[in-house]
Design a protein around this motif. Structure first.
Motif, PDB file in Angstrom:
ATOM      1  N   PRO A   1      67.097  32.441  45.210  1.00  0.00           N
ATOM      2  CA  PRO A   1      65.773  31.822  45.044  1.00  0.00           C
ATOM      3  C   PRO A   1      65.732  30.344  45.392  1.00  0.00           C
ATOM      4  O   PRO A   1      64.726  29.860  45.926  1.00  0.00           O
ATOM      5  CB  PRO A   1      65.464  32.054  43.565  1.00  0.00           C
ATOM      6  CG  PRO A   1      66.219  33.287  43.215  1.00  0.00           C
ATOM      7  CD  PRO A   1      67.489  33.206  44.008  1.00  0.00           C
TER       8      PRO A   1
ATOM      9  N   ARG B   1      62.539  31.879  32.969  1.00  0.00           N
ATOM     10  CA  ARG B   1      62.322  32.864  34.030  1.00  0.00           C
ATOM     11  C   ARG B   1      62.850  32.324  35.365  1.00  0.00           C
ATOM     12  O   ARG B   1      62.602  31.175  35.725  1.00  0.00           O
ATOM     13  CB  ARG B   1      60.825  33.181  34.163  1.00  0.00           C
ATOM     14  CG  ARG B   1      60.573  34.399  35.069  1.00  0.00           C
ATOM     15  CD  ARG B   1      59.107  34.602  35.377  1.00  0.00           C
ATOM     16  NE  ARG B   1      58.263  34.863  34.229  1.00  0.00           N
ATOM     17  CZ  ARG B   1      58.175  36.029  33.581  1.00  0.00           C
ATOM     18  NH1 ARG B   1      58.936  37.038  33.951  1.00  0.00           N
ATOM     19  NH2 ARG B   1      57.349  36.184  32.556  1.00  0.00           N
ATOM     20  N   THR B   2      63.565  33.175  36.103  1.00  0.00           N
ATOM     21  CA  THR B   2      64.017  32.807  37.443  1.00  0.00           C
ATOM     22  C   THR B   2      62.862  32.955  38.418  1.00  0.00           C
ATOM     23  O   THR B   2      62.217  34.007  38.469  1.00  0.00           O
ATOM     24  CB  THR B   2      65.187  33.698  37.890  1.00  0.00           C
ATOM     25  OG1 THR B   2      66.284  33.515  36.985  1.00  0.00           O
ATOM     26  CG2 THR B   2      65.640  33.326  39.300  1.00  0.00           C
ATOM     27  N   VAL B   3      62.574  31.916  39.199  1.00  0.00           N
ATOM     28  CA  VAL B   3      61.436  31.924  40.118  1.00  0.00           C
ATOM     29  C   VAL B   3      61.831  31.283  41.441  1.00  0.00           C
ATOM     30  O   VAL B   3      62.862  30.613  41.543  1.00  0.00           O
ATOM     31  CB  VAL B   3      60.238  31.153  39.529  1.00  0.00           C
ATOM     32  CG1 VAL B   3      59.772  31.777  38.214  1.00  0.00           C
ATOM     33  CG2 VAL B   3      60.569  29.674  39.338  1.00  0.00           C
TER      34      VAL B   3
ATOM     35  N   LEU C   1      64.209  37.276  49.820  1.00  0.00           N
ATOM     36  CA  LEU C   1      64.793  37.681  48.541  1.00  0.00           C
ATOM     37  C   LEU C   1      65.371  39.093  48.652  1.00  0.00           C
ATOM     38  O   LEU C   1      66.436  39.381  48.106  1.00  0.00           O
ATOM     39  CB  LEU C   1      63.731  37.631  47.435  1.00  0.00           C
ATOM     40  CG  LEU C   1      63.302  36.238  46.981  1.00  0.00           C
ATOM     41  CD1 LEU C   1      62.048  36.335  46.115  1.00  0.00           C
ATOM     42  CD2 LEU C   1      64.418  35.537  46.201  1.00  0.00           C
TER      43      LEU C   1
ATOM     44  N   THR D   1      61.894  38.592  41.429  1.00  0.00           N
ATOM     45  CA  THR D   1      61.718  37.153  41.262  1.00  0.00           C
ATOM     46  C   THR D   1      60.327  36.691  41.704  1.00  0.00           C
ATOM     47  O   THR D   1      59.958  36.833  42.880  1.00  0.00           O
ATOM     48  CB  THR D   1      62.772  36.394  42.084  1.00  0.00           C
ATOM     49  OG1 THR D   1      64.066  36.859  41.710  1.00  0.00           O
ATOM     50  CG2 THR D   1      62.679  34.899  41.847  1.00  0.00           C
TER      51      THR D   1
ATOM     52  N   THR E   1      64.144  45.078  41.866  1.00  0.00           N
ATOM     53  CA  THR E   1      64.443  43.932  42.714  1.00  0.00           C
ATOM     54  C   THR E   1      63.588  43.980  43.982  1.00  0.00           C
ATOM     55  O   THR E   1      62.985  45.017  44.314  1.00  0.00           O
ATOM     56  CB  THR E   1      65.921  43.918  43.119  1.00  0.00           C
ATOM     57  OG1 THR E   1      66.170  45.060  43.985  1.00  0.00           O
ATOM     58  CG2 THR E   1      66.832  44.008  41.895  1.00  0.00           C
ATOM     59  N   TRP E   2      63.589  42.868  44.717  1.00  0.00           N
ATOM     60  CA  TRP E   2      62.883  42.874  45.991  1.00  0.00           C
ATOM     61  C   TRP E   2      63.550  43.814  46.991  1.00  0.00           C
ATOM     62  O   TRP E   2      62.875  44.393  47.847  1.00  0.00           O
ATOM     63  CB  TRP E   2      62.816  41.457  46.548  1.00  0.00           C
ATOM     64  CG  TRP E   2      61.735  40.648  45.889  1.00  0.00           C
ATOM     65  CD1 TRP E   2      61.888  39.635  44.988  1.00  0.00           C
ATOM     66  CD2 TRP E   2      60.328  40.815  46.079  1.00  0.00           C
ATOM     67  NE1 TRP E   2      60.664  39.164  44.591  1.00  0.00           N
ATOM     68  CE2 TRP E   2      59.685  39.868  45.257  1.00  0.00           C
ATOM     69  CE3 TRP E   2      59.552  41.667  46.853  1.00  0.00           C
ATOM     70  CZ2 TRP E   2      58.303  39.740  45.186  1.00  0.00           C
ATOM     71  CZ3 TRP E   2      58.167  41.546  46.790  1.00  0.00           C
ATOM     72  CH2 TRP E   2      57.553  40.598  45.973  1.00  0.00           C
TER      73      TRP E   2
ATOM     74  N   TRP F   1      58.115  41.860  36.883  1.00  0.00           N
ATOM     75  CA  TRP F   1      58.611  40.507  36.712  1.00  0.00           C
ATOM     76  C   TRP F   1      60.102  40.390  37.027  1.00  0.00           C
ATOM     77  O   TRP F   1      60.587  39.278  37.281  1.00  0.00           O
ATOM     78  CB  TRP F   1      58.349  40.017  35.299  1.00  0.00           C
ATOM     79  CG  TRP F   1      56.905  39.718  35.000  1.00  0.00           C
ATOM     80  CD1 TRP F   1      56.098  40.375  34.124  1.00  0.00           C
ATOM     81  CD2 TRP F   1      56.091  38.694  35.580  1.00  0.00           C
ATOM     82  NE1 TRP F   1      54.835  39.824  34.115  1.00  0.00           N
ATOM     83  CE2 TRP F   1      54.808  38.790  35.009  1.00  0.00           C
ATOM     84  CE3 TRP F   1      56.325  37.696  36.534  1.00  0.00           C
ATOM     85  CZ2 TRP F   1      53.760  37.934  35.342  1.00  0.00           C
ATOM     86  CZ3 TRP F   1      55.279  36.845  36.880  1.00  0.00           C
ATOM     87  CH2 TRP F   1      54.020  36.963  36.290  1.00  0.00           C
ATOM     88  N   THR F   2      60.846  41.493  37.030  1.00  0.00           N
ATOM     89  CA  THR F   2      62.262  41.406  37.393  1.00  0.00           C
ATOM     90  C   THR F   2      62.444  41.110  38.882  1.00  0.00           C
ATOM     91  O   THR F   2      63.524  40.693  39.305  1.00  0.00           O
ATOM     92  CB  THR F   2      63.007  42.705  37.049  1.00  0.00           C
ATOM     93  OG1 THR F   2      62.373  43.806  37.713  1.00  0.00           O
ATOM     94  CG2 THR F   2      63.024  42.933  35.539  1.00  0.00           C
TER      95      THR F   2
END
Length: 382
Positions: free
Chosen positions: A221, A355-357, A215, A288, A184-185, A285-286
């Motif tokens: 998001p 995909r969550t963006v 984030l 966001t 995660t961020w 990629w996990t």
């Protein structure tokens, strides 16, 4: 142009020094060979088999110009364009696509109608297109309706073409972390749990940085904009001593491959190119992805308007968009492009279905670029 445009030129200074396109476009000459493959062995459906609609055929057959001039930043992104779009267009029409380097503010001045157009279009951003629409001396020409790209915000579809989505996302070398590593961020900003330096853009670059910090603070998001700059900068300062700054994108790659940093933050095309060179890179990629669209903007008085309008429509063919996406790992601008590639290829892209963006608020970003640059000066001065 106004202060918004001036600050955008500062951003493009970093891109130009790196030989890259706006929003982070791949790599320098040493990694040029990487643009053709990601090592997966998968390929898009043959773009050469793209069927021409009657509208497209009419545009292509009606060209009387001998050339079309495109301002761009070179690098592997332009090499991918040449393969997916420019060369097939020339083969089909006989019209030469001339690649022009973007110096200083010339592209913005031509887009605003402040100086006579020497090019037909240039690689810009949605924010630059918005500024030109609102403040330019001449209206921007609309592309043919068959060139509209349905994954680009509706208000920009008439003015952008050969668009794609860049994702700002971290990467690490395989084996850097035990187990799954940072996901995660919040993990990116946790240098105690996941030790190691982080690469970060220098003072001239703002895209994605505050979004990442928010984030990490747990902001959803879809609630990132409007950006709380002060809150985001406070979060960035918490790991300031663990940041290694770059002012050219190849430096971000070098910091990673030399193990100067454990995590490197930047445009996803850089990680695609490293993978294409056989370097084992984990794209996180996990965490966001933070998306931004790039694309071509047509000049109000394009010298070869018939050719550039036909080229815009030609580039909207889904098979060609899919080929460009696979070459660069940048997200395509249309749903049909995803249908023209394999599931494996589609799932690896920034705007892959499901995909969550963080989707960009282009108007907010355009209106506040000067504020973001001012905040950068204060952040780096401290």
């Amino acid at each position: 142009m106004n202060r918004r445009s001036e600050s955008d030129l500062t951003r493009r200074g970093l891109l130009r020094r790196a030989g890259l396109g706006a929003g982070a476009l791949a790599l320098g000459p040493t990694l040029l060979a990487a643009c053709g493959s990601d090592g997966s062995g998968t390929t898009t459906k043959a773009a050469s088999a793209a069927a021409e609609s009657p509208e497209l055929k009419k545009l292509l057959d009606g060209i009387t110009s001998k050339q079309v001039v495109i301002g761009n930043y070179g690098g592997t992104t332009e090499a991918a364009r040449k393969k997916a779009f420019w060369d097939p267009f020339t083969e089909r029409t006989g019209v030469r696509v001339v690649s022009a380097d973007i110096p200083g503010r010339l592209g913005n001045q031509m887009l605003a109608g402040e100086v006579p157009a020497k090019w037909d279009a240039f690689h810009g951003s949605a924010a630059e297109a918005l500024t030109a629409q609102q403040e330019g001396k001449k209206p921007l020409p609309k592309v043919p309706s068959i060139a509209y790209e349905d994954l680009i915000p509706a208000e920009f579809q008439p003015y952008m073409w050969q668009s794609f989505y860049v994702a700002y996302v971290p990467a690490s070398l395989k084996g850097t972390f035990s187990g799954a590593g940072p996901q995660t961020w919040a993990d990116f900003f946790d240098t105690k749990k996941f030790p190691g330096k982080r690469s970060w853009p220098g003072k001239d670059y703002t895209p994605g940085t505050r979004e990442a910090a928010l984030l990490a603070l747990g902001v959803a998001p879809d609630e990132i904009y409007p950006i709380d700059i002060e809150r985001a900068d406070a979060k960035i300062k918490t790991i300031w001593d663990d940041l290694v700054f770059y002012d050219q994108f190849p430096q971000a790659q070098s910091f990673l491959t030399s193990k100067t940093v454990a995590l490197s933050f930047g445009p996803n095309g850089m990680w695609k190119a490293l993978q294409g060179k056989g370097i084992s890179v984990d794209v996180r990629w996990t965490m966001t992805p933070i998306l931004q669209p790039n694309g071509m903007n047509t000049m109000p008085d394009a010298p070869n308007m018939d050719a550039v309008q036909a080229l815009a429509a030609f580039c909207a063919q889904p098979e060609r968009q899919a080929e460009f996406a696979v070459l660069t790992n940048y997200g395509p601008p249309s749903k049909a492009a995803f249908d023209a590639m394999s599931k494996a290829e589609a799932s690896a892209l920034p705007n892959a279905p499901g995909r969550t963006v963080v989707a960009p608020d282009i108007k907010w970003l355009a209106d506040n670029e000067g504020n973001l640059q001012d905040a950068n000066k204060k952040l780096f001065a401290g």
